[in-house]
Design an enzyme around this catalytic site. Structure first.
Site: not given
Ligand SMILES: Cc1ncc(COP(=O)(O)O)c(C=O)c1O
Length: 360
Positions: A46, A98, A168, A193
């Site tokens: 962990r 998101y 992000d 992604k």
């Molecule tokens: C821009 C963005 N940030 C964060 C996330 C969250 O990531 P995760 O789906 O890996 O938890 C996503 C998910 O689609 C996203 O598109």
């Protein structure tokens, strides 16, 4: 080293008695100690795991960060990040985010005493700052409306005030955008992604500018326990090897498709910032949006993005279903909006698929 080389060769030299070219998967929960009070540097997975550490090292190298932490998902990374703040703290966030991040802010962080204001453009940020503002949280381009913020200009406002600038970078990856170099303090990724790139792993990252913030986040990660598993770490290391080539080709495809979409009568708007491989577009009505989702064959109707397979997403019922309707409609997320993650297939096959899905 150039970025392409870093993607393939930035792993740290570790003990490698066999000369294995691929990073070994240390599928172990715990590590034996040589003796009382002694450690190999690894105690419990962990906290530390050699496969995850290699991946963190690679991400830090690509983002130009002091350090990086790998989490079990992008949302686990956002949730860990929120633990840096205390009740009463104020965060300015992009108004288009998101949907899962929006849900976490609105339904968990607010309950925990944080407050949020929404900015729709870079120039608004300064006016929203209060004495309690501790962070600015941006996506650029935003998901799904593809609005862009100027990171360097935002940093000119946040840095002198000691406000953390968090970006992000999921949509562009460090191949196209390095937020830390532009003045951000923390970079977030849904590693699910483009970094993974194959629609086969869920992961998240935080890459940070200073060792002090890294130390705080390591404490949070080991305490809250959402670190990435060794096998998933291996998959992301493997995915990153082809990141540069994938980003280049996916962008080339996306540019062609954005141009083509703009010539379609039934397409009333195309949101493509001219960089990366994410596009959102509007069609004349809900029935046509649903027809496209039902008819696509090569492109798959699925929630996610950034992988080799092109995916089409319906934000209104999928990624952004939990954003309150009024807020959703105000930024343009309605039943006519579709989001397309352009993959690595031939652009001609993708436009042919969209042509038949549009019913032409
Ligand atoms: C821009 C963005 N940030 C964060 C996330 C969250 O990531 P995760 O789906 O890996 O938890 C996503 C998910 O689609 C996203 O598109």
């Amino acid at each position: 080293m150039d970025f392409e080389t870093l993607c393939i060769h930035s792993e740290r030299n570790i003990d490698n008695p066999t000369g294995a070219v691929a990073t070994p998967i240390y599928q172990t929960a715990t590590f034996a100690h040589p003796g009382p009070g002694e450690t190999t540097g690894y105690d419990y997975s962990r906290q530390q795991n050699p496969t995850r550490e290699q991946l963190e090292y690679v991400i830090a190298g690509l983002e130009g960060a002091a350090g990086a932490l790998a989490f079990a998902s992008g949302m686990a990374a956002v949730a860990a990040l929120m633990e840096l703040f205390s009740p009463g703290d104020h965060i300015i966030a992009a108004n288009d985010l998101y949907g899962g991040t929006h849900r976490l802010f609105q339904q968990i962080s607010e309950k925990n005493g944080l407050t949020f204001s929404a900015a729709s453009e870079t120039e608004q940020i300064e006016d929203l700052i209060t004495p309690k503002t501790k962070a600015v949280f941006l996506e650029t381009p935003t998901n799904p409306m593809m609005q862009t913020f100027n990171i360097a200009r935002a940093a000119q406002v946040t840095a002198p005030r000691g406000i953390l600038l968090i970006v992000d970078n999921t949509f562009l990856t460090p191949y196209f955008q390095k937020p830390l170099k532009l003045g951000a303090d923390i970079v977030l990724h849904s590693g699910t992604k483009y970094l993974s790139g194959h629609n086969d792993t869920i992961a998240g990252f935080l890459a940070v500018k200073t060792p002090e913030v890294e130390e705080k986040l390591r404490f949070i990660s080991k305490t809250t326990g959402a670190a990435l598993a060794p096998f998933d770490s291996f998959l992301i290391i493997r995915g990153i090897k082809t990141l540069a080539a994938r980003m280049e080709k996916q962008q080339e495809n996306a540019k062609k498709i954005a141009i083509w979409l703009r010539t379609q009568q039934a397409v009333t708007a195309v949101h493509y910032p001219g960089i990366g491989a994410m596009i959102s577009f509007r069609v004349t009505d809900k029935a046509l949006a649903e027809q496209i989702l039902a008819r696509v064959q090569i492109i798959q109707y699925a929630e996610s993005l950034g992988g080799t397979e092109s995916l089409i997403t319906y934000p209104v019922t999928q990624t952004h279903a939990d954003v309150p309707e009024e807020e959703r409609l105000a930024i343009g997320i309605d039943a006519c909006l579709l989001r397309l993650s352009v993959g690595l297939e031939s652009a001609a096959d993708l436009t042919a698929d969209l042509t038949q899905a549009l019913g032409q």
